[in-house]
Scaffold this motif. Structure first.
Motif, PDB file in Angstrom:
ATOM      1  N   LEU A  22      40.236  46.861  44.740  1.00  0.00           N
ATOM      2  CA  LEU A  22      38.870  46.588  44.809  1.00  0.00           C
ATOM      3  C   LEU A  22      38.669  44.885  44.925  1.00  0.00           C
ATOM      4  O   LEU A  22      37.808  44.347  45.744  1.00  0.00           O
ATOM      5  N   LEU A  23      39.376  44.232  44.269  1.00  0.00           N
ATOM      6  CA  LEU A  23      39.686  42.574  44.386  1.00  0.00           C
ATOM      7  C   LEU A  23      39.919  42.062  45.770  1.00  0.00           C
ATOM      8  O   LEU A  23      39.318  41.389  46.168  1.00  0.00           O
ATOM      9  N   ALA A  24      41.142  42.603  46.319  1.00  0.00           N
ATOM     10  CA  ALA A  24      41.504  42.355  47.578  1.00  0.00           C
ATOM     11  C   ALA A  24      40.244  42.656  48.494  1.00  0.00           C
ATOM     12  O   ALA A  24      40.188  41.839  49.503  1.00  0.00           O
ATOM     13  N   ASP A  25      39.667  43.966  48.489  1.00  0.00           N
ATOM     14  CA  ASP A  25      38.463  44.226  49.500  1.00  0.00           C
ATOM     15  C   ASP A  25      37.523  43.124  49.109  1.00  0.00           C
ATOM     16  O   ASP A  25      36.981  42.804  50.363  1.00  0.00           O
ATOM     17  N   THR A  26      37.359  43.062  48.230  1.00  0.00           N
ATOM     18  CA  THR A  26      36.143  42.008  47.684  1.00  0.00           C
ATOM     19  C   THR A  26      36.092  40.517  48.536  1.00  0.00           C
ATOM     20  O   THR A  26      35.466  39.879  48.844  1.00  0.00           O
ATOM     21  N   ALA A  62      31.652  38.475  42.285  1.00  0.00           N
ATOM     22  CA  ALA A  62      32.076  39.692  41.757  1.00  0.00           C
ATOM     23  C   ALA A  62      33.628  39.603  41.777  1.00  0.00           C
ATOM     24  O   ALA A  62      34.391  40.269  41.170  1.00  0.00           O
ATOM     25  N   VAL A  63      34.372  38.692  42.979  1.00  0.00           N
ATOM     26  CA  VAL A  63      35.700  38.457  42.640  1.00  0.00           C
ATOM     27  C   VAL A  63      36.066  37.904  41.299  1.00  0.00           C
ATOM     28  O   VAL A  63      37.121  38.440  40.804  1.00  0.00           O
ATOM     29  N   ASP A  64      35.230  36.987  40.731  1.00  0.00           N
ATOM     30  CA  ASP A  64      35.661  36.648  39.396  1.00  0.00           C
ATOM     31  C   ASP A  64      35.487  37.599  38.338  1.00  0.00           C
ATOM     32  O   ASP A  64      36.380  37.889  37.396  1.00  0.00           O
ATOM     33  N   GLY A  79      46.292  37.264  43.559  1.00  0.00           N
ATOM     34  CA  GLY A  79      45.498  35.838  43.853  1.00  0.00           C
ATOM     35  C   GLY A  79      45.958  35.074  45.244  1.00  0.00           C
ATOM     36  O   GLY A  79      45.719  34.029  45.180  1.00  0.00           O
ATOM     37  N   SER A  80      46.502  35.767  46.086  1.00  0.00           N
ATOM     38  CA  SER A  80      46.982  35.251  47.341  1.00  0.00           C
ATOM     39  C   SER A  80      46.785  36.083  48.410  1.00  0.00           C
ATOM     40  O   SER A  80      46.680  37.199  48.358  1.00  0.00           O
ATOM     41  N   TYR A  81      46.670  35.237  49.609  1.00  0.00           N
ATOM     42  CA  TYR A  81      46.322  36.045  50.924  1.00  0.00           C
ATOM     43  C   TYR A  81      47.446  37.056  51.043  1.00  0.00           C
ATOM     44  O   TYR A  81      46.882  37.995  51.667  1.00  0.00           O
ATOM     45  N   LYS A  82      48.629  36.883  50.822  1.00  0.00           N
ATOM     46  CA  LYS A  82      49.859  37.831  50.946  1.00  0.00           C
ATOM     47  C   LYS A  82      49.449  38.955  50.259  1.00  0.00           C
ATOM     48  O   LYS A  82      49.303  40.012  50.824  1.00  0.00           O
ATOM     49  N   ALA A  83      49.160  38.832  48.984  1.00  0.00           N
ATOM     50  CA  ALA A  83      48.902  40.177  48.274  1.00  0.00           C
ATOM     51  C   ALA A  83      47.654  40.929  48.664  1.00  0.00           C
ATOM     52  O   ALA A  83      47.744  42.118  48.638  1.00  0.00           O
TER      53      ALA A  83
END
Length: 155
Positions: A22-26, A62-64, A79-83
């Motif tokens: 959900l965090l990555a999508d957001t 929302a990310v926070d 917390g990285s683009y790669k992740a």
């Protein structure tokens, strides 16, 4: 210290895995929406520029909230683009789409996040994790409403 909040380790890790998606999508939709805010052109420029700003600001908050919930559950938030690239279901746009294509793309992103949040509900319910359920309900509400509003802009 070991975490002891009434959710067992297996359930906590399953919830965190879902929240990480959900965090990555957001975050990915935040970045895309911000990009569209900067680069939209055409007769609807002012309307869309302002609308996209409102949307990326909401996504930023929302990310926070999602990342802090992951931390409260005792895990580290990705917390990285790669992740995020490994976790997200949101596809990057090629180039700069037209304003209408931007809208359609953002509808797809909003709906994807609503589905991601919905997919985690049973896991959170089974763990009696009302805090995560509240976040999921809030996210589904926002994303479903935003998708509806964006869909209303195109035929």
């Amino acid at each position: 210290m070991k975490i002891n909040i009434g959710i067992n380790d297996v359930q906590r890790k399953a919830i965190v895995e879902g929240l990480s998606v959900l965090l990555a999508d957001t975050y990915t939709l935040y970045l895309k929406t911000h990009n569209y805010h900067w680069n939209v052109t055409g007769p609807m420029f002012q309307t869309l520029h302002t609308l996209f700003e409102t949307q990326y600001m909401e996504l930023s908050t929302a990310v926070d909230d999602i990342a802090e919930r992951i931390r409260a559950l005792g895990e580290f938030a990705p917390g990285s683009y790669k992740a995020y690239a490994k976790l997200t279901s949101i596809k990057e746009a090629d180039g700069i789409p037209s304003a209408e294509e931007m809208i359609r793309d953002l509808v797809n992103g909003q709906e994807a996040i609503a589905k991601t949040a919905r997919s985690l509900v049973k896991t959170a319910e089974d763990a009696e994790d009302e805090v995560t359920l509240d976040i999921l309900t809030q996210r589904m509400t926002v994303h479903e409403k935003t998708a509806w509003m964006l869909r209303s802009l195109v035929a």
